[in-house]
Design a protein around this motif. Structure first.
Motif, PDB file in Angstrom:
ATOM      1  N   ALA A   1      47.841  36.462  46.793  1.00 22.16           N
ATOM      2  CA  ALA A   1      48.348  37.972  47.219  1.00 22.16           C
ATOM      3  C   ALA A   1      48.533  39.047  46.063  1.00 22.16           C
ATOM      4  N   ALA A   2      48.982  38.488  45.007  1.00 21.26           N
ATOM      5  CA  ALA A   2      49.471  39.574  44.115  1.00 21.26           C
ATOM      6  C   ALA A   2      48.064  40.280  43.564  1.00 21.26           C
ATOM      7  N   ILE A   3      47.159  39.126  43.437  1.00 18.54           N
ATOM      8  CA  ILE A   3      45.713  39.685  42.652  1.00 18.54           C
ATOM      9  C   ILE A   3      45.265  40.671  43.849  1.00 18.54           C
ATOM     10  N   ARG A   4      45.153  40.359  45.203  1.00 22.14           N
ATOM     11  CA  ARG A   4      44.451  41.438  45.995  1.00 22.14           C
ATOM     12  C   ARG A   4      45.157  42.474  46.208  1.00 22.14           C
TER      13      ARG A   4
ATOM     14  N   PRO B   1      45.830  47.475  42.516  1.00 21.65           N
ATOM     15  CA  PRO B   1      44.733  48.569  42.804  1.00 21.65           C
ATOM     16  C   PRO B   1      43.690  48.484  42.079  1.00 21.65           C
ATOM     17  N   ALA B   2      43.528  47.722  41.126  1.00 22.16           N
ATOM     18  CA  ALA B   2      42.147  47.680  40.243  1.00 22.16           C
ATOM     19  C   ALA B   2      41.371  46.495  40.836  1.00 22.16           C
ATOM     20  N   ALA B   3      41.837  45.613  41.647  1.00 26.12           N
ATOM     21  CA  ALA B   3      41.101  44.409  42.195  1.00 26.12           C
ATOM     22  C   ALA B   3      39.982  44.409  43.243  1.00 26.12           C
TER      23      ALA B   3
ATOM     24  N   PRO C   1      33.334  38.953  20.384  1.00 25.11           N
ATOM     25  CA  PRO C   1      33.928  39.332  21.422  1.00 25.11           C
ATOM     26  C   PRO C   1      35.347  38.944  20.911  1.00 25.11           C
ATOM     27  N   ALA C   2      36.320  39.943  21.550  1.00 28.12           N
ATOM     28  CA  ALA C   2      37.815  39.907  21.347  1.00 28.12           C
ATOM     29  C   ALA C   2      38.294  38.536  21.853  1.00 28.12           C
ATOM     30  N   LEU C   3      39.095  37.981  21.288  1.00 27.69           N
ATOM     31  CA  LEU C   3      39.636  36.634  21.958  1.00 27.69           C
ATOM     32  C   LEU C   3      41.436  36.962  21.981  1.00 27.69           C
ATOM     33  N   ALA C   4      41.570  37.204  23.347  1.00 27.63           N
ATOM     34  CA  ALA C   4      42.988  37.388  23.556  1.00 27.63           C
ATOM     35  C   ALA C   4      44.020  36.148  23.502  1.00 27.63           C
ATOM     36  N   GLU C   5      45.192  36.303  23.400  1.00 23.03           N
ATOM     37  CA  GLU C   5      46.244  35.145  23.393  1.00 23.03           C
ATOM     38  C   GLU C   5      46.307  34.938  25.100  1.00 23.03           C
ATOM     39  N   PRO C   6      46.628  33.680  25.353  1.00 22.10           N
ATOM     40  CA  PRO C   6      46.650  33.427  26.767  1.00 22.10           C
ATOM     41  C   PRO C   6      47.957  34.155  27.365  1.00 22.10           C
ATOM     42  N   VAL C   7      47.677  34.764  28.511  1.00 23.96           N
ATOM     43  CA  VAL C   7      48.722  35.444  29.089  1.00 23.96           C
ATOM     44  C   VAL C   7      48.960  34.869  30.524  1.00 23.96           C
ATOM     45  N   LYS C   8      50.283  35.196  31.051  1.00 25.78           N
ATOM     46  CA  LYS C   8      50.544  34.625  32.309  1.00 25.78           C
ATOM     47  C   LYS C   8      49.897  35.716  33.241  1.00 25.78           C
TER      48      LYS C   8
ATOM     49  N   LEU D   1      48.317  41.088  35.442  1.00 25.23           N
ATOM     50  CA  LEU D   1      48.398  42.253  36.430  1.00 25.23           C
ATOM     51  C   LEU D   1      48.942  43.505  36.009  1.00 25.23           C
ATOM     52  N   ARG D   2      50.380  43.242  35.421  1.00 23.08           N
ATOM     53  CA  ARG D   2      51.439  44.133  35.258  1.00 23.08           C
ATOM     54  C   ARG D   2      50.733  44.914  34.640  1.00 23.08           C
ATOM     55  N   ASP D   3      50.178  44.626  33.159  1.00 23.19           N
ATOM     56  CA  ASP D   3      49.671  45.503  32.247  1.00 23.19           C
ATOM     57  C   ASP D   3      48.102  45.859  32.249  1.00 23.19           C
ATOM     58  N   TRP D   4      47.692  45.505  33.334  1.00 20.81           N
ATOM     59  CA  TRP D   4      46.312  46.067  33.710  1.00 20.81           C
ATOM     60  C   TRP D   4      45.984  47.434  33.104  1.00 20.81           C
ATOM     61  N   PRO D   5      45.060  47.666  32.464  1.00 22.67           N
ATOM     62  CA  PRO D   5      44.608  49.073  31.789  1.00 22.67           C
ATOM     63  C   PRO D   5      43.963  49.951  32.998  1.00 22.67           C
ATOM     64  N   ALA D   6      44.275  51.345  32.984  1.00 25.55           N
ATOM     65  CA  ALA D   6      43.929  52.065  34.125  1.00 25.55           C
ATOM     66  C   ALA D   6      42.345  52.314  33.761  1.00 25.55           C
ATOM     67  N   GLY D   7      41.626  52.371  34.779  1.00 23.54           N
ATOM     68  CA  GLY D   7      40.533  52.586  34.727  1.00 23.54           C
ATOM     69  C   GLY D   7      39.454  51.511  34.508  1.00 23.54           C
ATOM     70  N   ARG D   8      39.845  50.258  34.496  1.00 16.55           N
ATOM     71  CA  ARG D   8      39.035  48.990  34.664  1.00 16.55           C
ATOM     72  C   ARG D   8      39.140  48.425  35.653  1.00 16.55           C
TER      73      ARG D   8
END
Ligand code: SAM
Length: 237
Positions: A200-203, A206-208, A141-148, A153-160
């Motif tokens: 609130a930000a998560i809900r 659009p992808a959530a 599995p890819a292991l990403a760096e921790p992100v805030k 949410l800001r950089d969430w990839p389209a289509g996922r």
């Protein structure tokens, strides 16, 4: 007893000689007491899984000769576990179980109520690699760096699709997962949960989609592991 399995740097190819040192040499030489001719299964997270055999056992090194490819690198279910950082030993459990369960990536998230806010990358890499060897994955599995959270949410990839494990309620997870086609992810909060602004930000994203894992309050690691298992249980791959 099944042949020991190891991830080694690639790319592996037939006839290649693979010198092992350090922990891997110790494991084969001292723990498994490997002898020349013994079988070892090697993966490089690139070309797949290979049968190798021990060609030499030194004091502190073991050399292997690659014999033939056994399996292509598997297609990993395109599912990310986005888990808020939690106490080290419990996050270690999440890393190990998420790897066994087949996730494509673990993306640690830092949220306002996180007690832990950093991850030891070498330690995490070792846990994930050993779990992958144990469960016979041919891909890590890819292991990403921790992100805030806001950056996630800001950089969430389209289509996922971003399934939000929400203890305050949501669609029954198994139903939502079974009906879903395509890339997905599960977002799980820390011991103290998300705060109101985060929720609130998560809900609002659009992808959530909020999902529930039942009416009880699960520990973060329980929600991460059970939610991932539910996803994998609705997939064939
Ligand atoms: N609000 C919780 C409390 O009152 O203790 C704190 C968060 S809970 C311990 C940790 C995380 O697990 C939550 O942020 C959520 O992502 C997930 N979780 C816990 N129970 C859940 C449930 N029944 N359904 C979906 N997610 C759940």
């Amino acid at each position: 007893k099944s042949a020991p399995r190891l991830f080694v740097p690639g790319p592996l190819e037939e006839g290649a000689h693979v010198p092992l040192e350090g922990g891997q040499a110790h494991y084969l030489g001292k723990v498994m007491r490997s002898a020349p001719g013994d079988a070892v299964v090697l993966c490089d997270d690139l070309t797949g899984e290979w049968l190798a055999e021990v060609s030499g056992v030194g004091k502190r090194d073991v050399t292997l000769a690659v014999v033939r490819r056994l399996r292509e690198r598997e297609a990993v279910p395109d599912f990310w576990l986005c888990a808020a950082l939690i106490k080290k030993d419990r996050f270690d459990l999440v890393l190990e179980k998420a790897t066994e369960l087949g996730v494509a990536a673990v993306r640690p998230v830092v949220t306002r109520r996180c007690v832990a806010d950093k991850l030891n990358p070498e330690r995490a890499r070792t846990i994930v690699t050993e779990a992958a060897e144990q469960c016979a994955r041919t891909a890590l599995p890819a292991l990403a760096e921790p992100v805030k959270l806001d950056a996630l949410l800001r950089d969430w990839p389209a289509g996922r699709r971003l399934y939000f494990a929400d203890e305050e309620g949501g669609a029954p997870a198994a139903e939502a997962f079974a009906a879903h086609e395509g890339p997905a992810a599960l977002l799980v909060g820390p011991e103290g949960g998300f705060d109101d602004a985060e929720r609130a930000a998560i809900r609002a994203h659009p992808a959530a989609q909020a999902i529930t894992l039942g009416p009880r309050i699960l520990r973060a690691e329980t929600a991460a592991i059970a939610g991932t298992a539910l996803w994998m249980g609705t997939r064939g791959d």
